[in-house]
Design a protein around this motif. Structure first.
Motif, short mmCIF file in Angstrom:
data_model
loop_
_atom_site.label_atom_id
_atom_site.label_comp_id
_atom_site.label_asym_id
_atom_site.label_seq_id
_atom_site.Cartn_x
_atom_site.Cartn_y
_atom_site.Cartn_z
N LEU A 181 -4.14 0.47 -2.39
CA LEU A 181 -3.47 -0.78 -2.70
C LEU A 181 -2.76 -0.68 -4.03
O LEU A 181 -3.37 -0.33 -5.06
CB LEU A 181 -4.51 -1.91 -2.73
N LEU A 216 -5.00 -7.78 8.32
CA LEU A 216 -3.71 -7.42 7.75
C LEU A 216 -2.73 -7.14 8.89
O LEU A 216 -3.07 -6.50 9.87
CB LEU A 216 -3.85 -6.17 6.89
N GLN A 270 0.48 5.32 1.45
CA GLN A 270 -0.35 6.13 2.33
C GLN A 270 0.00 7.58 2.14
O GLN A 270 1.14 7.99 2.36
CB GLN A 270 -0.16 5.71 3.80
N THR A 311 -7.69 -11.44 0.80
CA THR A 311 -8.26 -10.11 0.60
C THR A 311 -7.95 -9.18 1.77
O THR A 311 -8.27 -8.01 1.71
CB THR A 311 -9.78 -10.19 0.45
N GLY A 312 -7.36 -9.71 2.83
CA GLY A 312 -7.17 -8.90 4.03
C GLY A 312 -8.47 -8.75 4.80
O GLY A 312 -8.61 -7.92 5.67
N ASP A 345 -5.25 -0.88 -6.92
CA ASP A 345 -5.91 0.30 -7.47
C ASP A 345 -4.98 1.23 -8.23
O ASP A 345 -5.40 1.92 -9.15
CB ASP A 345 -6.57 1.10 -6.33
N LEU A 405 3.65 0.98 2.73
CA LEU A 405 3.37 0.01 3.78
C LEU A 405 3.19 -1.37 3.17
O LEU A 405 2.43 -1.55 2.23
CB LEU A 405 2.10 0.38 4.54
N GLU A 455 -1.15 -9.60 -8.37
CA GLU A 455 -2.38 -9.00 -8.88
C GLU A 455 -2.27 -7.49 -8.71
O GLU A 455 -1.77 -7.01 -7.68
CB GLU A 455 -3.60 -9.49 -8.09
N PHE A 498 0.76 -5.23 9.35
CA PHE A 498 1.56 -4.25 8.61
C PHE A 498 2.98 -4.14 9.16
O PHE A 498 3.22 -4.33 10.37
CB PHE A 498 0.92 -2.86 8.72
N TYR A 539 0.85 -1.18 0.00
CA TYR A 539 0.00 0.00 0.00
C TYR A 539 0.89 1.24 0.00
O TYR A 539 2.02 1.21 0.48
CB TYR A 539 -0.85 0.07 1.28
N PHE A 558 -0.85 -6.86 -4.87
CA PHE A 558 -0.86 -7.90 -3.87
C PHE A 558 -0.49 -9.22 -4.51
O PHE A 558 -0.50 -9.37 -5.73
CB PHE A 558 -2.19 -7.97 -3.12
N LEU A 613 -5.71 10.89 1.49
CA LEU A 613 -6.09 9.84 0.52
C LEU A 613 -6.20 8.46 1.16
O LEU A 613 -6.66 7.52 0.52
CB LEU A 613 -5.08 9.80 -0.63
N GLY A 614 -5.74 8.32 2.38
CA GLY A 614 -5.81 7.03 3.03
C GLY A 614 -4.83 6.03 2.44
O GLY A 614 -3.87 6.39 1.76
N LEU A 615 -5.08 4.77 2.69
CA LEU A 615 -4.24 3.70 2.16
C LEU A 615 -4.80 3.26 0.81
O LEU A 615 -5.99 2.98 0.69
CB LEU A 615 -4.24 2.49 3.11
#
Lengths: 110, 115
Positions: free
Chosen positions: B45, B104, B37, B98-99, B59, B90, B56, B106, B35, B48, B41-43
């Motif tokens: 992805l 999760l 941060q 999928t967490g 975002d 992170l 895969e 970290f 991720y 993964f 905007l937050g975390l």
């Protein structure tokens, strides 16, 4: 599109002053809602998972609740060590990933 | 306790450099995540992986690639660093792909500055 909005962005309380943090979400079919705590300079640490409306989870001074549209993280008689950023995340049934909110930065003054 | 270790806490790199961010977990989790941060905007992805050599897109995969040659290690690669990749990165691992069903875990993050 799944969305998570946390409010307020920042909250400053006096030690012992109880309050609540809000996490509003829009998701088609909630699989789970998650709360994490993040201390400065560290990665988030898992607190709770909630799966269905009406569910509640508690840990020390924290209690998380869930409705069909939002979750609250209630903090009762907080102490300075509760100061952190609290993150909310949701996962939809069809989704491969979590969607995180921006977080609420909580400061507890002694 | 699960331990997720990120090799660097702080990195300063120049625009155009190839950057490697390393992450190791010690709990035999099959699933690992990267991720970034950013304030407001937050975390988000980036990538993964649910198994060795599997990956895969998340975002925001543009400008990044990943490598998972061993189960415990997940590397994030910035092919040609740009200033808009300045961020906190992170790494996380989980029993869940999928967490979701399992939380999760970290690492403490790598703060990357690209100048």
């Amino acid at each position: 599109e799944d969305q998570v909005t946390q409010s307020p962005e920042a909250l400053r309380l006096q030690e012992g002053e109880s309050s609540s943090l809000n996490c509003s979400y829009t998701v088609s079919g909630l699989r789970g809602l998650f709360w994490y705590r993040q201390d400065p300079g560290k990665g988030p640490e898992f607190l709770f998972t909630l799966y269905s409306a009406g569910e509640e989870k508690e840990k020390e001074r924290l209690k998380a609740t869930l409705t069909k549209k939002e979750s609250f993280l209630h903090i009762t008689a907080p102490k300075p060590e509760d100061s952190a950023t609290y993150l909310c995340a949701v996962q939809a049934f069809r989704a491969q990933k979590l969607v995180f909110g921006q977080g609420t930065r909580l400061t507890i003054n002694p | 306790d699960v331990k997720v270790t990120q090799s660097s806490r702080y990195l300063v790199k120049r625009t155009g450099e190839k950057v490697f961010l390393e992450c190791v977990q010690d709990m035999d989790h099959e699933n690992m995540f990267w991720y970034r941060q950013d304030p407001g905007l937050g975390l988000r992805l980036i990538y993964f992986s649910y198994d060795v050599k599997m990956k895969e897109k998340g975002d925001i995969p543009e400008g990044y690639s990943v490598s998972r040659e061993k189960k415990e290690r997940f590397s994030l690669i910035l092919e040609s660093a740009s200033t808009n990749q300045t961020s906190m990165y992170l790494c996380a691992s989980s029993l869940s792909p999928t967490g979701g069903n399992s939380p999760l875990h970290f690492g403490n993050g790598t703060r990357l500055t690209v100048t």
